[in-house]
Design an enzyme around this catalytic site. Sequence first.
Site, PDB file in Angstrom:
ATOM      1  N   ASP A  57      60.866  49.593  40.099  1.00  0.00           N
ATOM      2  CA  ASP A  57      60.912  49.130  39.015  1.00  0.00           C
ATOM      3  C   ASP A  57      59.763  48.802  37.952  1.00  0.00           C
ATOM      4  O   ASP A  57      58.663  48.460  38.671  1.00  0.00           O
ATOM      5  CB  ASP A  57      61.430  47.448  39.405  1.00  0.00           C
ATOM      6  CG  ASP A  57      61.844  46.521  38.205  1.00  0.00           C
ATOM      7  OD1 ASP A  57      62.952  46.643  37.924  1.00  0.00           O
ATOM      8  OD2 ASP A  57      61.000  45.688  37.636  1.00  0.00           O
ATOM      9  N   ASP A 108      65.669  50.259  37.629  1.00  0.00           N
ATOM     10  CA  ASP A 108      65.110  50.935  36.756  1.00  0.00           C
ATOM     11  C   ASP A 108      65.262  52.638  37.103  1.00  0.00           C
ATOM     12  O   ASP A 108      65.391  53.466  36.135  1.00  0.00           O
ATOM     13  CB  ASP A 108      63.565  50.619  36.576  1.00  0.00           C
ATOM     14  CG  ASP A 108      63.431  49.481  35.772  1.00  0.00           C
ATOM     15  OD1 ASP A 108      64.468  49.058  35.005  1.00  0.00           O
ATOM     16  OD2 ASP A 108      62.245  48.909  35.862  1.00  0.00           O
ATOM     17  N   HIS A 124      60.059  50.803  29.121  1.00  0.00           N
ATOM     18  CA  HIS A 124      61.274  51.270  29.968  1.00  0.00           C
ATOM     19  C   HIS A 124      61.835  52.557  29.093  1.00  0.00           C
ATOM     20  O   HIS A 124      62.474  53.378  29.736  1.00  0.00           O
ATOM     21  CB  HIS A 124      62.118  49.973  29.838  1.00  0.00           C
ATOM     22  CG  HIS A 124      61.654  49.019  31.221  1.00  0.00           C
ATOM     23  ND1 HIS A 124      60.602  48.256  31.071  1.00  0.00           N
ATOM     24  CD2 HIS A 124      62.247  48.850  32.452  1.00  0.00           C
ATOM     25  CE1 HIS A 124      60.419  47.722  32.056  1.00  0.00           C
ATOM     26  NE2 HIS A 124      61.395  47.854  33.163  1.00  0.00           N
TER      27      HIS A 124
END
Length: 276
Positions: free
Chosen positions: A174, A160, A33
């Site tokens: 995501d 995200d 991420h």
Amino acid sequence: IELDEPPAEGRRAGTPSLMNGLPYGAAFGTLVHEVLEYVDTSAPDIETHVRELCSRALGVLPADIDADVLVAALVGVLTTPLGFGDLWGVEPGDRLAELDFELPLGPPDRAPGARGATPGVFAELLDRYLPDDDPLRDYVDHLRELPDRELRGFLTGSIDSVLRTPDGRYVVVDYKTNRIRAGDLVVEDFDTAAMAGEMIAAHYPLQAMLYSVALHRYLRWRVVGYDPVRHLGPVQYHFVRGMAGPGTPPGCGVFEWDLPADLILALSDALAGASR
């Protein structure tokens, strides 16, 4: 005549995941991420840029990771087809990373008859608005198994990524580092049926519903002439271990859920304590 060697016990034939050999768990998910959040698609060279981001992330989150494997895997994620291009092809001005939101739950006061939404209400709305052939149709019964508690207070979260497609729709993205199964993986492990099963088991559809409501309310505030039917795009869950670049088989790695606009509007009203 030479026969192909059969796959090893329990192993599915197909395209090896570019993330085989990399770790799994919360720390690795955070690292992925971290890199994807700060990708700058205006950079002149994708591999050089991703390597710089990986070096920075590995410095913050030390781990026994082969940097070359990680770079190649994340380049694969960024170049996997999404139906409207790929992540690397999205201009910086068409991408919003880590969109924080706060949703009030329930009516503003305790007026007679006013009550907040419950998982049962969400299930009823899914039952009403999802078509019979929706890949997450089975989630309706799964959702009804949750305690039917009234939701109150505030819900905070972060999306995200939100992407604006060339046709002016906004897509929730995501990233998931789920493995689906143990052992070395192939991209075909992440086909639509397997991803749908993982989505349902982990209650990701509920997350997607809440993200869609948050995006709807944000666009209603920020986009002139906002029209949910025209502007709300699908939700995409990117199972990064099943994303292997341009050659990724269709239907693998990227799970797309196209929620009807009427469903998102009804969910938004339900979360506010109203009904449609």
